[in-house]
Scaffold this active site. Sequence first.
Site, PDB file in Angstrom:
ATOM      1  CG  HIS A 169      -0.698   3.188  13.497  1.00  0.00           C
ATOM      2  ND1 HIS A 169      -2.039   2.967  13.628  1.00  0.00           N
ATOM      3  CD2 HIS A 169      -0.525   3.631  12.221  1.00  0.00           C
ATOM      4  CE1 HIS A 169      -2.659   3.272  12.494  1.00  0.00           C
ATOM      5  NE2 HIS A 169      -1.769   3.678  11.629  1.00  0.00           N
ATOM      6  CD  GLU A 171      -3.176  -4.757   5.188  1.00  0.00           C
ATOM      7  OE1 GLU A 171      -4.336  -5.216   5.071  1.00  0.00           O
ATOM      8  OE2 GLU A 171      -2.943  -3.546   5.310  1.00  0.00           O
ATOM      9  CG  LEU A 220      -6.178  -0.707   2.164  1.00  0.00           C
ATOM     10  CD1 LEU A 220      -6.965   0.561   2.445  1.00  0.00           C
ATOM     11  CD2 LEU A 220      -6.337  -1.693   3.268  1.00  0.00           C
ATOM     12  N   PRO A 252      -4.423  -9.606   8.953  1.00  0.00           N
ATOM     13  CG  PRO A 252      -5.607  -7.831   7.995  1.00  0.00           C
ATOM     14  CD  PRO A 252      -4.429  -8.134   8.875  1.00  0.00           C
ATOM     15  CD  GLU A 271      -2.391  -1.633   2.545  1.00  0.00           C
ATOM     16  OE1 GLU A 271      -2.196  -0.906   3.520  1.00  0.00           O
ATOM     17  OE2 GLU A 271      -2.949  -2.755   2.626  1.00  0.00           O
ATOM     18  CD  GLN A 313       0.249   2.393   4.863  1.00  0.00           C
ATOM     19  OE1 GLN A 313      -0.821   2.658   5.401  1.00  0.00           O
ATOM     20  NE2 GLN A 313       0.484   2.661   3.603  1.00  0.00           N
ATOM     21  CG  PHE A 314       1.729   1.201  10.645  1.00  0.00           C
ATOM     22  CD1 PHE A 314       2.563   1.888  11.524  1.00  0.00           C
ATOM     23  CD2 PHE A 314       1.141   1.904   9.607  1.00  0.00           C
ATOM     24  CE1 PHE A 314       2.791   3.250  11.367  1.00  0.00           C
ATOM     25  CE2 PHE A 314       1.367   3.267   9.452  1.00  0.00           C
ATOM     26  CZ  PHE A 314       2.201   3.943  10.337  1.00  0.00           C
TER      27      PHE A 314
HETATM   28  C1  LIG Z   1      -5.798  -3.212   7.482  1.00  0.00           C
HETATM   29  C2  LIG Z   1      -5.183  -1.860   7.350  1.00  0.00           C
HETATM   30  N1  LIG Z   1      -4.200  -1.675   6.455  1.00  0.00           N
HETATM   31  C3  LIG Z   1      -3.616  -0.470   6.321  1.00  0.00           C
HETATM   32  C4  LIG Z   1      -4.010   0.588   7.069  1.00  0.00           C
HETATM   33  C5  LIG Z   1      -3.337   1.962   6.923  1.00  0.00           C
HETATM   34  N2  LIG Z   1      -4.291   2.907   6.338  1.00  0.00           N
HETATM   35  C6  LIG Z   1      -4.996   3.762   7.091  1.00  0.00           C
HETATM   36  S1  LIG Z   1      -6.132   4.598   6.195  1.00  0.00           S
HETATM   37  C7  LIG Z   1      -5.675   3.825   4.764  1.00  0.00           C
HETATM   38  C8  LIG Z   1      -6.378   4.154   3.481  1.00  0.00           C
HETATM   39  C9  LIG Z   1      -7.840   3.946   3.602  1.00  0.00           C
HETATM   40  O1  LIG Z   1      -8.448   4.318   2.406  1.00  0.00           O
HETATM   41  P1  LIG Z   1     -10.020   4.406   2.269  1.00  0.00           P
HETATM   42  O2  LIG Z   1     -10.632   3.115   2.702  1.00  0.00           O
HETATM   43  O3  LIG Z   1     -10.320   4.870   0.902  1.00  0.00           O
HETATM   44  O4  LIG Z   1     -10.450   5.487   3.358  1.00  0.00           O
HETATM   45  P2  LIG Z   1     -10.054   7.014   3.406  1.00  0.00           P
HETATM   46  O5  LIG Z   1      -8.779   7.119   4.179  1.00  0.00           O
HETATM   47  O6  LIG Z   1      -9.907   7.488   2.006  1.00  0.00           O
HETATM   48  O7  LIG Z   1     -11.170   7.667   4.122  1.00  0.00           O
HETATM   49  C10 LIG Z   1      -4.639   2.934   4.999  1.00  0.00           C
HETATM   50  C11 LIG Z   1      -3.980   2.131   3.963  1.00  0.00           C
HETATM   51  C12 LIG Z   1      -5.033   0.357   8.011  1.00  0.00           C
HETATM   52  N3  LIG Z   1      -5.479   1.321   8.814  1.00  0.00           N
HETATM   53  N4  LIG Z   1      -5.597  -0.857   8.124  1.00  0.00           N
END
Ligand SMILES: Cc1ncc(C[n+]2csc(CCOP(=O)(O)OP(=O)(O)O)c2C)c(N)n1
Lengths: 361, 361, 327, 327
Positions: free
Chosen positions: C129, C60, C58, C89, C29, C82-83
Amino acid sequence: MFENFDPRDGKRLQLLDENGNLNSEVKDLPLLTDIQVLQAYKTMIITREADEWAVSLNRQGRMPTYPPVKGQEANSIGSLMAVNNDDWFVQAFRELGGLLVRGVPLSMHYLYFLGNEMGSHYEPKKYHVLPISVPISSQLPHAVGLAYAELYKKTNKITLVFNGDGGTSVGDFHESLNFAGVWKAPVIFYVQNNQYAISVPRHHQTASTTIAEKAFGYGFTGVQVDGNDIFAVHAASRIAADHARKGGGPTLIEGFTYRLGAHTTADDPTRYREDEEVKEWKKKDPIIRLEKYVLNKKLITEKQIEKLKKEAKKQAHAAFEEADSFQKESLENTFRYTFKNMPPILEEQLRQRRELERGVN
Amino acid sequence: MFENFDPRDGKRLQLLDENGNLNSEVKDLPLLTDIQVLQAYKTMIITREADEWAVSLNRQGRMPTYPPVKGQEANSIGSLMAVNNDDWFVQAFRELGGLLVRGVPLSMHYLYFLGNEMGSHYEPKKYHVLPISVPISSQLPHAVGLAYAELYKKTNKITLVFNGDGGTSVGDFHESLNFAGVWKAPVIFYVQNNQYAISVPRHHQTASTTIAEKAFGYGFTGVQVDGNDIFAVHAASRIAADHARKGGGPTLIEGFTYRLGAHTTADDPTRYREDEEVKEWKKKDPIIRLEKYVLNKKLITEKQIEKLKKEAKKQAHAAFEEADSFQKESLENTFRYTFKNMPPILEEQLRQRRELERGVN
Amino acid sequence: MQALTIIAAVNDALMTEMQNDKNIVTFGEDVGVEGGVFRATVNLQKKFGERRCFDSPLAENAIVGTALGMAMGGLRPVVEIQFSGFVYPAFNQIITHVSRMRNRTRGALTAPMVIRMPYSGGIRALELHSESMEALFGHIPGIKVVIPSTPYDTKGLLISAIRDEDPVIFMEPKRLYRAFKQEVPEQAYTIPIGRAGIVQQGSQLTLISYGSQMKEAKEATALLHKDGISAELIDLRTIYPYDKATILESVKKTGRLLVVHEGPQSFGVAAEIIAMTSKDAFEYLEAPPTRLTGADTIFPLPSAEHHYMIHTDQIVKTARQIVRYQP
Amino acid sequence: MQALTIIAAVNDALMTEMQNDKNIVTFGEDVGVEGGVFRATVNLQKKFGERRCFDSPLAENAIVGTALGMAMGGLRPVVEIQFSGFVYPAFNQIITHVSRMRNRTRGALTAPMVIRMPYSGGIRALELHSESMEALFGHIPGIKVVIPSTPYDTKGLLISAIRDEDPVIFMEPKRLYRAFKQEVPEQAYTIPIGRAGIVQQGSQLTLISYGSQMKEAKEATALLHKDGISAELIDLRTIYPYDKATILESVKKTGRLLVVHEGPQSFGVAAEIIAMTSKDAFEYLEAPPTRLTGADTIFPLPSAEHHYMIHTDQIVKTARQIVRYQP
Ligand SMILES: Cc1ncc(C[n+]2csc(CCOP(=O)(O)OP(=O)(O)O)c2C)c(N)n1
Ligand SMILES: Cc1ncc(C[n+]2csc(CCOP(=O)(O)OP(=O)(O)O)c2C)c(N)n1
Ligand SMILES: [Mg+2]
Ligand SMILES: [Mg+2]
């Protein structure tokens, strides 16, 4: 490519009906040649015999839990015959027919179900087959990754991957179709919809009318075929394969079929399904149907069929004996393949186990 | 119910255009009353002010990482206003507006982002809100389970759950929609498609034309609405809510919107998107649009708006100070809520930590 | 030579190896255009193109699962989670496939791949995180788990991980990502997986730590030495297969053991080290082998995270108690 | 009283509690009409209807995730994972939500739910049907992990788990599902979570095991006693929060410790028990605390599984060595 067979319009592709008649109206679909038909028929026979023998060996106590394929043979045989031998074949666990198309020795299949890891030691360069995948649908991402690797290497190889109707509920199914759509990965997702996931009927699995239509949510096409009709299976797979090879990306094929036997030898299907239903599906048996066709078309005689079945039986018996006499896995081998080189911590554990077993054996 | 707005036909529901004009042609859709419109507008204002204040506090070093909501307010405000206060509201993390509709004190939201768990201590009986869910889309199954519980208890309560465009790629999204379809669970899945998942644009997320159309693969309806148009958001949510309450099962709503700010205060969006694009979307700002409408309709005066904004700012500042002066979480509290009753092994660890900290503080 | 931070060393290792081996691809990601939320993959897409460094959807689970497919197809994927709090998952793919493919197929198919992820707390981050759950991976047969604590080790260990024929979970101490710089050779070099590093020789106590907690462990060691207590500091570097020989040699010399890490105590890394040592150096132990670790609690949100973290003076205090111990 | 097997005791516990509390629902794959592949839920659907006992689609992650939603919505779900080897897709739900909801919301929302699953090997099963990965769950803050080894304990512990206000992972030793019968009261009763059982008193050695391995542990204890070696046998019963007091009391008495389990050795349950004991009973240990566990290898397919399993005579042999040990 499947314009006339949109599952959302309630269409299902069938070429060979239950009486063995080939639909002459359908045009422009790739048909099996007579030679291929005979080959398909023979593979179905040996698959059936091998399968029934495994079930019967289980009853004799000579074979641990085994999942029968009976009734679903046309799906993996027809689709494997539509791709090249060096395209990747990613199994679920009910694709014995496909394995035989690929030339994997039947004894290896038995060996695996006898509980020996050597039964999954398919030389990849020779067979391009991934091992049986026990966690439902978890093999789907591998197929997409393989397809990506071949795209990356520009080999023009595609990937054909299987799962079941139950398997469409798993997150891996979604993520794999989604990745494949975005990557335009050359993959065929073949779902054997045999109407049940163990005891759970298809309508408890998902509320969609067909499984095929799920593809559209990922930006590609899905088609439902009569999975007991090897002509339909083959034609759809062939079209999907050409499409993928030309850079068109993935296709989802739903093979509408039925498991005539138990889920595994440990299962008693009378608990959850009606005899009546099984009887109806027996009439749709893919082998009976193809048998009628090859006899009608005089590609083979009754006598030859009889001989074929006898030989298939013999072959199955011989393959099992070969598997059964295969060298048992040693203590060493249960350690050796954990890593390429055994780290000291494992070497020590192996020494300790050897020491412990000394007192035992 | 959404016959005229099938996303597969390229339809998107819009009622209020970018100039604040209400489409008078669309019939039979539930519209916000004037009182509701004003309420919505006010909530949007306070949301915007609170949001901008959080970002500015972050720059001042008084607020850790914070994810701005700017530009997306209409989605959660409009949909929350379409359901009852005792329907379940399952957050992702960009639904500040919705929280305020529910009456959750703004100070709690700040408290949470100040890094205090008490900021998630919403009394469930009072608010029917689940806490922010950090692992993307993992809250969706909870929504389906809640909906099942209410079905089971025959309360007629429904569940409204949010996630993002990026979140549609996660297996949880699929499994949740699939379970909901099979269970006919009274759920509204609201996807805020703000075009990006951090830096990843929507077309790298999925190859489908819309997100809304994914619903059909689960046997229910999806609709795409202009997520910057609170009338459209509200109308669609209201129809979906009635449908769910009548036993019709789930609906997927895609709010087509845009995040005007950064992903979080730690993000620099200029790395991955063009100023031009942001500029275009600024014109579609849901607040500007509604402002034009309420002024046109004389529901409010320019002066009143000015005052409103000033008060909103004050409110935000006060809420933050309240949160900032909230009692800090103690060592004890980091242990206390692990289980209902602290087991001896944790009691001992707590004693040891207390001992260790004694030397430190 | 160049002075690099840990995060720059990650990037440098990827640059170096991707140049050496065109079968290496890296994705995850925000890994492409963005160059990773921590900038671990910055400039890789520019340099090697979109086929070799790219964003994935998105998910994992699919990131790891497709990487395994690529590995079986002849590539050498290095994926970023990412973290570390978002690796769960992908747990099924890791434990049922990545770790088993070699064994399952008796070597016909293998999984030469690296799963990189920032881990550790103390940076006032959002929920999930700040995780340090390396022990979970240590318990899974068939994968290696590596955690560097310096820029030099980071580059050498990551290159080893990429060249390894088996899957490696590579956990990066994000608290130290930019904490300090160190001279790092420009060319490729390797540090063997499975070997701990002796950071400071000592005779009275063996202090074992790794990754993010090495900062406090080093400070504590220095303070102890000032106090006249000679602590031997070991950087574990590999969680599995960990370096028994180095640990045992040290404990047999010092007779006293303290293991320090961030992750939860019960069933954690320290438990394994101490269980092993208690058995294999039983007669050498002169004081109870001790752990100073995170509690069996959920990592707190920022306002209380200092209560969870292990601080330098806590290590010093505990070390002193162990050295003073008389049976 | 009734003589029940372990699997029948599971069913009996569910029957008893579902009758007592109409908020209990149970679901999972093949749990409804089929009554579970092992028959744990047989007749429940017939008795309590399709709303309270039903099949779910095939997705462990959603099974656990929706159960959590139900729990927050006021129900008390008991879900079945068909085999513990298939729980991994649900790992994210367990570690990021089920275990944290109480802490995250400071008690506003809780997760009173049970995740049942058969575990353990030795039944000549397919791949991933023989897993014993309880240590993974033990390391996750916020969940309890319970493993019974007898029909009586099964009913009592399962009822405790269902009544617990916190989430419980309930792992059932499938190798013993039908191994023997025991008298089990018809009415409801509880056995406290967090308390080990002393199965056999002894003075020379503390033998700790649990679940599936208790069969061999009991046999070994009997053989040792015949040999004049007085082993104290403890059935751990709860993996987390485990019963430190009982363990320490025993080890302080015997001075010798052997921990036996099926799961992998490194970072396993025995590591925790031994690390804790080495610290808290340091001065009492008269021999190296020893573990006899599965290896750090993948559980073999049936034809070689006997190489992986711990056999009675191996326990006896190891116990003898420990008792004979002289420093
Ligand atoms: C399982 C997971 N993977 C990665 C992340 C890191 N992360 C936080 S927000 C985000 C993007 C989310 O995108 P979207 O679903 O479109 O929501 P938006 O932030 O645009 O509101 C990511 C990759 C996370 N929180 N959870
Ligand atoms: C993740 C996972 N959960 C549960 C199982 C147990 N199980 C084995 S086969 C099966 C049903 C699969 O149904 P389907 O996908 O329709 O394939 P079929 O058996 O009908 O060929 C189940 C639940 C498993 N193997 N993997
Ligand atoms: Mg099926
Ligand atoms: Mg988004």
